[in-house]
Enzyme design. Structure first.
Site, PDB file in Angstrom:
ATOM      1  N   ASP A 168       0.827  -1.207   0.000  1.00 26.81           N
ATOM      2  CA  ASP A 168       0.000   0.000   0.000  1.00 26.81           C
ATOM      3  C   ASP A 168       0.863   1.261   0.000  1.00 26.81           C
ATOM      4  O   ASP A 168       0.621   2.205  -0.762  1.00 26.81           O
ATOM      5  CB  ASP A 168      -0.901   0.023   1.231  1.00 26.81           C
ATOM      6  CG  ASP A 168      -2.196  -0.736   1.027  1.00 26.81           C
ATOM      7  OD1 ASP A 168      -2.735  -0.700  -0.093  1.00 26.81           O
ATOM      8  OD2 ASP A 168      -2.674  -1.363   1.978  1.00 26.81           O
ATOM      9  N   LEU A 169       1.850   1.294   0.877  1.00 25.42           N
ATOM     10  CA  LEU A 169       2.663   2.498   1.021  1.00 25.42           C
ATOM     11  C   LEU A 169       3.463   2.789  -0.244  1.00 25.42           C
ATOM     12  O   LEU A 169       3.551   3.943  -0.685  1.00 25.42           O
ATOM     13  CB  LEU A 169       3.597   2.368   2.223  1.00 25.42           C
ATOM     14  CG  LEU A 169       2.895   2.299   3.586  1.00 25.42           C
ATOM     15  CD1 LEU A 169       3.891   1.970   4.695  1.00 25.42           C
ATOM     16  CD2 LEU A 169       2.177   3.607   3.896  1.00 25.42           C
TER      17      LEU A 169
END
Length: 394
Positions: A168-169
């Site tokens: 996600d990051l």
């Protein structure tokens, strides 16, 4: 002055990848409007404990420097509000399932007719093409499917995920890079464009040297635990009183390591003369190093290694990280005002810029906290806003 003055971002994302991207844009000075359904629809608001003022710590980590607007996108009136805001927006970003924006009449093709300079960014699990398009993607499953879990962990533990949502990051970071690039290109062309960011693609890209090793050699990478597939020694070692990571990146550093720990005899051993040789004889070398380093105290060895120019560091827990003077000196904890609280502590930005400095101008907003303010700015009257509220559009 901020780095992105006058850039307006419509943020239709939730959870982590999208909000992380838009927080960075907000930190850089963009006017970010976080759009949720009435009552709040970002699931992370409830991902606790811990909570502060009924907001989860998880939500707080990616939503500062934004204003909050609530709109029911399932209504025609709600979608029309988005279209009106798009006229003066530079960027719109969403992470709805593939096809949702098209179903609502909010596709790039339709919105670019309203504003040809609009940059439209989509973040999804698998992107907008390919056999898996449309399937949902969460970080843990993407770490699994994207190869990361297959190289994370030891033979004893088996495949494990990374302790933070790196898929996600990293997707959020790639989205930020693409948006900034598109904004720059727009300065020349005068036109916006569509950006398609996939967590799956991002995770593959983040395999970096491991992926390159496979593509060149055809050999499937194995679990190396805390060891490095291409460098030896590059891992934690047990000392008398804890673990210390030693990261030897070249032959000169290996020579210095041997001198520091009293193993000069290894320098004449052809098995360890080069990094390639050390990889070939990994187990023999590590057995020797482990036995010797176990006789050292962690702090003493760390001091000696740093003095010799050898990268090393203790394994610190999160408490130790935030108590470290380096963390304080680098302003990696910031205080922000928060409703009904004296302040809230947030992780600072790693972006250090000499003129356009990063600061927290806005606390992570309550759902819809700025709805009336934003709609008024865009020409809605008090009567219109009241009617929209009555009809549960906002």
């Amino acid at each position: 002055m901020k780095a992105l003055p006058n850039i307006k971002v419509l943020d239709l994302t939730r959870v982590l990848a999208g909000p992380y991207c838009t927080m960075i844009l907000g930190d850089l000075g963009a006017d970010v409007i976080k759009v949720e359904a009435p009552g709040g629809s970002d699931d992370t608001r409830k991902w606790g404990p811990p909570f502060i003022a009924n907001e989860s710590a998880y939500y707080l980590c990616t939503n500062r420097n934004k204003r909050a607007l609530t709109i029911n996108l399932r209504t025609v009136q709600g979608r029309n509000i988005i279209k009106k805001l798009v006229k003066s927006s530079d960027v719109i970003i969403h992470n709805f399932k593939t096809g949702a924006m098209e179903k609502w009449g909010l596709s790039y093709e339709e919105l670019s007719q309203i504003n040809e300079q609009l940059i439209f960014c989509s973040i999804s699990g698998f992107g907008e093409t390919g056999p898996l398009k449309g399937q949902p993607g969460y970080d843990a499953m993407i770490q699994a499917m994207g190869g990361l879990m297959s190289i994370t962990g030891s033979k004893e533990s088996g495949p494990t995920k990374v302790g933070v949502a790196v898929a996600d990051l990293s997707a959020g970071l790639y989205a930020t890079i693409a948006i900034l690039a598109a904004l720059n290109e727009r300065n020349n062309s005068g036109k916006g464009q569509k950006i398609d960011i996939s967590l799956f693609d991002t995770q593959i890209a983040m395999l970096a040297n491991v992926a390159s090793n496979y593509l060149i050699s055809g050999k499937v990478p194995e679990l190396h635990g805390n060891e490095h597939p291409n460098i030896v020694p590059y891992q934690p070692f047990h000392t008398k009183d804890g673990q210390l990571v030693v990261a030897v990146g070249n032959d000169t550093q290996f020579e210095k390591l041997c001198q520091v720990i009293g193993l000069d005899s290894l320098l004449a051993d052809s098995r360890f003369a080069t990094n390639a040789k050390r990889l070939e004889n990994r187990e023999e070398l590590l057995n020797i190093l482990k036995e010797t380093i176990l006789n050292w105290k962690k702090a003493d060895l760390h001091e000696k290694l740093v003095g010799a120019g050898i990268p090393s560091g203790p394994i610190q827990n999160v408490k130790e990280v935030f108590e470290h003077p380096q963390t304080s000196e680098r302003n990696m904890v910031v205080k922000a005002a928060f409703p009904n609280q004296e302040s809230v502590s947030l992780v600072g930005s790693p972006l250090k810029m000499s003129r356009t400095k990063i600061s927290v101008e806005r606390h992570p907003p309550k759902a819809g906290e700025h709805t009336e303010e934003i709609l008024t700015e865009h020409g809605f009257s008090e009567e219109e806003i009241a009617l929209l509220k009555k009809e549960n559009v906002i």
